[in-house]
Scaffold this motif. Structure first.
Motif, mmCIF file in Angstrom:
data_model
loop_
_atom_site.group_PDB
_atom_site.id
_atom_site.type_symbol
_atom_site.label_atom_id
_atom_site.label_comp_id
_atom_site.label_asym_id
_atom_site.label_seq_id
_atom_site.Cartn_x
_atom_site.Cartn_y
_atom_site.Cartn_z
ATOM 1 N N ALA A 1 0.854 -1.193 0.000
ATOM 2 C CA ALA A 1 0.000 0.000 0.000
ATOM 3 C C ALA A 1 0.890 1.244 0.000
ATOM 4 N N ILE A 2 0.567 2.190 -0.887
ATOM 5 C CA ILE A 2 1.321 3.444 -0.957
ATOM 6 C C ILE A 2 0.328 4.606 -0.822
ATOM 7 N N ILE A 3 0.575 5.471 0.151
ATOM 8 C CA ILE A 3 -0.272 6.643 0.369
ATOM 9 C C ILE A 3 0.619 7.879 0.296
ATOM 10 N N SER A 4 0.245 8.820 -0.583
ATOM 11 C CA SER A 4 1.029 10.047 -0.773
ATOM 12 C C SER A 4 0.447 11.155 0.100
ATOM 13 N N ILE A 5 1.336 11.862 0.806
ATOM 14 C CA ILE A 5 0.911 12.921 1.736
ATOM 15 C C ILE A 5 1.717 14.179 1.438
ATOM 16 N N ASP A 6 1.042 15.341 1.368
ATOM 17 C CA ASP A 6 1.758 16.585 1.085
ATOM 18 C C ASP A 6 2.274 17.208 2.385
ATOM 19 N N LEU A 7 2.903 18.366 2.240
ATOM 20 C CA LEU A 7 3.507 19.011 3.406
ATOM 21 C C LEU A 7 2.478 19.521 4.402
ATOM 22 N N ASN A 8 1.238 19.657 3.949
ATOM 23 C CA ASN A 8 0.160 20.060 4.860
ATOM 24 C C ASN A 8 -0.455 18.875 5.585
ATOM 25 N N LEU A 9 0.221 17.708 5.416
ATOM 26 C CA LEU A 9 -0.227 16.461 6.044
ATOM 27 C C LEU A 9 -1.641 16.089 5.626
ATOM 28 N N ARG A 10 -1.892 16.257 4.328
ATOM 29 C CA ARG A 10 -3.154 15.818 3.740
ATOM 30 C C ARG A 10 -2.847 14.760 2.691
ATOM 31 N N ILE A 11 -3.732 13.773 2.588
ATOM 32 C CA ILE A 11 -3.533 12.683 1.641
ATOM 33 C C ILE A 11 -3.867 13.173 0.236
ATOM 34 N N PHE B 1 -9.861 8.293 0.701
ATOM 35 C CA PHE B 1 -8.566 8.736 1.216
ATOM 36 C C PHE B 1 -8.247 10.163 0.797
ATOM 37 N N LYS B 2 -8.594 10.488 -0.449
ATOM 38 C CA LYS B 2 -8.168 11.746 -1.071
ATOM 39 C C LYS B 2 -8.588 12.954 -0.219
ATOM 40 N N GLU B 3 -7.615 13.838 -0.023
ATOM 41 C CA GLU B 3 -7.810 15.110 0.689
ATOM 42 C C GLU B 3 -8.136 14.933 2.174
ATOM 43 N N GLN B 4 -7.986 13.695 2.673
ATOM 44 C CA GLN B 4 -8.232 13.485 4.101
ATOM 45 C C GLN B 4 -6.982 13.870 4.898
ATOM 46 N N PRO B 5 -7.151 14.318 6.142
ATOM 47 C CA PRO B 5 -5.979 14.645 6.965
ATOM 48 C C PRO B 5 -5.249 13.382 7.415
ATOM 49 N N LEU B 6 -4.039 13.568 7.876
ATOM 50 C CA LEU B 6 -3.208 12.461 8.328
ATOM 51 C C LEU B 6 -3.876 11.644 9.434
ATOM 52 N N THR B 7 -4.698 12.264 10.213
ATOM 53 C CA THR B 7 -5.353 11.576 11.329
ATOM 54 C C THR B 7 -6.233 10.421 10.857
ATOM 55 N N SER B 8 -6.670 10.462 9.581
ATOM 56 C CA SER B 8 -7.501 9.362 9.074
ATOM 57 C C SER B 8 -6.701 8.067 8.976
ATOM 58 N N ILE B 9 -5.380 8.198 8.775
ATOM 59 C CA ILE B 9 -4.527 7.002 8.793
ATOM 60 C C ILE B 9 -4.269 6.584 10.227
ATOM 61 N N LEU B 10 -3.948 7.548 11.075
ATOM 62 C CA LEU B 10 -3.646 7.229 12.474
ATOM 63 C C LEU B 10 -4.809 6.550 13.171
ATOM 64 N N SER B 11 -6.033 6.892 12.775
ATOM 65 C CA SER B 11 -7.207 6.360 13.466
ATOM 66 C C SER B 11 -7.364 4.846 13.292
ATOM 67 N N ILE B 12 -6.805 4.292 12.214
ATOM 68 C CA ILE B 12 -6.966 2.839 12.006
ATOM 69 C C ILE B 12 -5.783 2.047 12.548
ATOM 70 N N ILE B 13 -4.758 2.746 13.064
ATOM 71 C CA ILE B 13 -3.582 2.079 13.631
ATOM 72 C C ILE B 13 -3.863 1.717 15.083
ATOM 73 N N ILE C 1 -3.211 -2.670 12.018
ATOM 74 C CA ILE C 1 -4.291 -1.745 11.680
ATOM 75 C C ILE C 1 -5.600 -2.518 11.697
ATOM 76 N N THR C 2 -6.689 -1.766 11.731
ATOM 77 C CA THR C 2 -8.014 -2.378 11.701
ATOM 78 C C THR C 2 -8.624 -2.153 10.326
ATOM 79 N N HIS C 3 -8.860 -3.243 9.613
ATOM 80 C CA HIS C 3 -9.514 -3.180 8.303
ATOM 81 C C HIS C 3 -10.949 -2.703 8.498
#
Length: 817
Positions: A269-279, A297-309, A336-338
């Protein structure tokens, strides 16, 4: 009125220039075709238009220079509008032809169609241009037709090469393109001058139309030729420069496609994140691993990834993101939680995206390692657990024991280690097979766990049928004897397998920390030493380790080593104990062969001293065959010397009995020694017959060969009546355990009487062994037992002594009291 007809001559230099223009135009068009082949969309359309202009202008320039190269006796004016019309015809024809060939590159039909269109355009351009001359012209039809044919051939050749270049630029080399341009130049020039040959000029016929511009033909031709060549040269340079840029664009496009393919098809899995920590993007594998689509995923904040960890790792992962923003690559394993709620183990790699030395974003690369982790855990489990029973294995037990020692090291508080071995398991395994042996061990381990395993005890399977138990109790606070007796009681209970109840016992050795050892292996070894002492003393018991046992074990190991040498040196001999018929003048009716070892240091050893060692070392079959051969040889010798025709009884070990070639070995021995089969009696025990079908087949084969079967130790095993019913048994032997108490115990007398009555009804012989006193003899004879064996008559004797005392007719039977 007659018209004057004239033919002109041509300026050779201008003719040469017209050829150069044709060649340059052809080469330029071939170069442009390569550019068109790699261009897409709007750029392709622009290159098609540019190519048509270059091609049309090149053909027209060659044509016009060729016309200006013509020298006539009168000046010629040109109608500029008609000239411009001829230019447009050439360009439009070139454009149509290039479009057709670029859209339909393969096959002869598209090539012929586009070639025909271009030829019509060239043909039209030529004759329209001729029409621009303000002079009367007549044509020869055959030359006109020939000029069209030349135009058609030239067009097909030119477009054929262009088509090849559009499909594959590497298919045509620079040299091939230059040669092709030269040939095409000849064809185009040939078409023009063929057309010119068809023309005859009539100066007066169109004088009234002489409204055009009179041009200085020579210098104008040079100007047009030079300008055209210059333009074509610039075009070639432009094509070269464009090609370089196109190559760069192509390389970038290819590189982008490679990257995109790697991104889209990557199993991680590859997720691209910009400097504003948005996907800003994710690949399909990210959806597979998380269950979250790329759109979500698109335009979601980094916390959306952290929430499933996993909650316990979220803060650590957040810190790792911060590290990656400084240009550091970091990695971690977490879970992570699927979306469907399933837990997925992942290996996360957070990598910074560097552009010109600066961090432009972050890649989160996650790999599903669930199966890999499960495989590792399974491997680790198997490394520390027994695969058959699921119990801890020797490695894990040693670690657990070492940890317990470390915990007790300061206080020196004692604890116990028990090592136990299941008695007669090898016989079960050999008789019923390994499948039933495995089932037996599984059932037995479950029973032991249910009986004695608690929070303070840990059970392990060391190997085979050997188990170990760690008891974290001191002598003072817990009586280990209670645990041991619980074990003994649990193991004694029958296990039902293959349609019968199997009864076994256990031999258990016990060692204590710290008195019997300060290390794990030392405690296990000493408990094992005590366990082997139990086995040596008859099994079905337990014993605590003592220092004296160490010397006994070393002596046992030494004995096992001597055993191998003793067999090779011929140190074993056979003694014979007579079997007497008490009710018939005490005459001898048979002998039992019993092995003895003439040890070079220890002297004459009885079987109890070395038979267990022979079984452990696997020498029991070799030793048993030696006894069998020697007993048969000796009995045949006695028969030949005139002795009584009596049988010799030989004990078979369980390992011998289960040998696949037992019958063949016995037949070979009988044939070798010359003893008749009816004088050989094989003594077997009930424990050898657990597998009814196998035992029955072996016994029936032996009986068919003439050998007699005797059941030894009768009454001490299980299902004795079943054995008597199933198997071809000629004689039963009453065990000495019943004889020793026969004078005092009514129970023993009742058992003996029952055996005698049963044997009589089954038409079997009965012999009692272990008779040592006259009182025992009288009770047996009074109960109806006639055949006796024991020390009351004689101990086992060497062959010469037995012969002297019992087998010489002139001498009475000796009786030892």
């Amino acid at each position: 009125m007659e018209h004057m007809h004239m033919h002109g001559s041509h300026d050779k230099l201008l003719v040469f220039f017209s050829y150069l223009i044709a060649v340059a135009a052809s080469y330029t068009v071939l170069e442009l075709a390569g550019i068109v082949g790699i261009s897409k969309g709007r750029r392709r359309a622009l290159w098609l238009v540019f190519g048509a202009v270059i091609m049309g202008m090149g053909i027209w320039s060659m044509h016009f220079v060729g016309m200006l190269a013509l020298k006539l006796a009168v000046p010629v004016a040109y109608n500029l509008m008609v000239v411009l019309l001829s230019v447009m015809v050439a360009i439009v024809a070139s454009l149509v032809a290039l479009i057709v060939i670029s859209q339909y590159r393969r096959g002869m039909l598209p090539l012929l169609v586009s070639g025909l269109l271009l030829a019509v355009g060239i043909f039209g351009m030529h004759y329209i241009g001729m029409f621009a001359m303000q002079i009367g012209i007549s044509y020869r039809g055959d030359y006109v037709f020939l000029s069209f044919v030349v135009a058609l051939v030239a067009s097909i050749v030119a477009l054929g090469l262009s088509s090849q270049l559009m499909m594959n630029r590497k298919a045509v080399s620079q040299a091939q393109k230059m040669i092709s341009a030269l040939v095409m130049g000849v064809a185009i020039v040939g078409m023009h001058y063929t057309g010119m040959l068809a023309a005859t000029f009539e100066p007066e016929s169109r004088s009234w139309l002489n409204t055009g511009v009179v041009l200085d033909q020579k210098w104008l031709a040079y100007v047009i030729a030079g300008g055209t060549l210059f333009t074509l040269g610039l075009s070639i340079i432009g094509v070269y420069i464009s090609r370089r840029f196109s190559r760069k664009d192509t390389e970038l496009l290819i590189s982008e496609k490679w990257y995109r393919s790697l991104y889209e098809n990557n199993q991680d899995a590859i997720i691209s994140i910009d400097l504003n920590l948005r996907i800003i993007g994710s690949n399909p594998a990210a959806t597979t691993i998380t269950g979250i689509s790329s759109k979500e995923f698109k335009e979601q904040p980094l916390t959306s990834i952290l929430s499933i960890i996993a909650v316990e790792d979220q803060e650590l992962i957040r810190d790792m993101f911060s590290q990656s923003l400084t240009g550091e690559q970091v990695g971690y394993e977490t879970a992570i939680t699927h979306r469907d709620g399933q837990k997925v183990d992942v290996s996360i790699n957070i990598a910074p995206v560097m552009v010109d030395g600066l961090v432009a974003g972050i890649y989160v690369i996650a790999r599903d390692i669930t199966e890999e982790k499960q495989a590792k855990e399974q491997t680790r489990y198997l490394a520390f657990h027994d695969e058959l029973t699921g119990l801890p294995n020797r490695r894990m037990f040693s670690q657990l024991l070492s940890q317990t020692i470390e915990a007790h090291q300061e206080s020196q508080e004692p604890f116990a280690v028990l090592v136990m071995d299941i008695d007669r398991f090898k016989l079960i395994n050999d008789t019923l097979g390994h499948l039933y042996g495995d089932l037996f061990l599984q059932e037995m381990s479950s029973r032991i766990v249910g009986s004695v395993v608690t929070a303070q005890t840990s059970l392990a399977r060391l190997e085979g049928d050997e188990f170990a138990l760690l008891c974290r109790f001191s002598r003072e606070r817990m009586n280990v004897t209670d645990i041991t007796e619980q074990l003994v009681a649990a193991i004694k209970q029958p296990i039902h397998l293959k349609g019968r109840d199997l009864y076994v016992t256990a031999s258990i050795g016990i060692s204590f920390y710290p008195g019997h050892g300060q290390a794990a292996e030392e405690l296990i070894k000493n408990a094992g030493t005590a366990m082997y002492e139990v086995k040596k003393n008859g099994r079905n018991d337990y014993q605590f380790f003592s220092d004296d046992l160490d010397g006994q074990i070393m002596e046992q190991l030494e004995l096992e080593s001597d055993l191998r040498k003793g067999l090779a040196r011929g140190e074993f001999t056979v003694h014979y104990q007579p079997q007497i018929r008490a009710a018939d003048n005490e005459r001898i009716i048979g002998v039992e062969a019993l092995v003895r070892w003439n040890h070079p240091v220890k002297g004459l050893l009885g079987p109890g001293m070395f038979i267990p060692a022979a079984e452990v070392t696997g020498r029991i079959v070799e030793l048993g065959n030696f006894v069998l051969r020697e007993a048969c040889r000796q009995m045949r010798q006695w028969h030949d010397a005139g002795g009584p025709l009596i049988p010799v009884a030989v004990n078979l070990s369980s390992q011998q009995f289960l040998q696949y070639n037992l019958l063949e070995d016995i037949r070979d021995i009988l044939r070798e020694t010359g003893l008749a089969p009816e004088y050989l009696e094989l003594e077997i025990t009930e424990s050898m017959m657990m597998d009814a079908s196998r035992a029955s087949a072996i016994l029936n084969d032996l009986v068919k060969s003439g050998v007699r079967i005797s059941l030894d130790d009768f009454g001490t095993g299980y299902s004795s009546l079943g054995y008597l019913k199933l198997y071809p048994i000629h004689k039963v032997k009453i065990d000495r355990s019943f004889i020793s108490g026969i004078t005092d115990s009514s129970d023993d007398r009742a058992i003996v009487a029952t055996i005698l009555t049963m044997a009589e009804h089954l038409k079997m012989q009965v012999i009692a062994e272990g008779i040592e006193t006259k009182e025992q003899l009288e009770v047996l004879v009074g109960s109806g037992c006639r055949d006796i064996q024991g020390y009351y008559y004689s101990k086992p004797l060497a062959a010469e002594e037995l012969e002297r005392k019992y087998l010489r007719p002139a001498e009475p039977v000796g009786i030892i009291v």
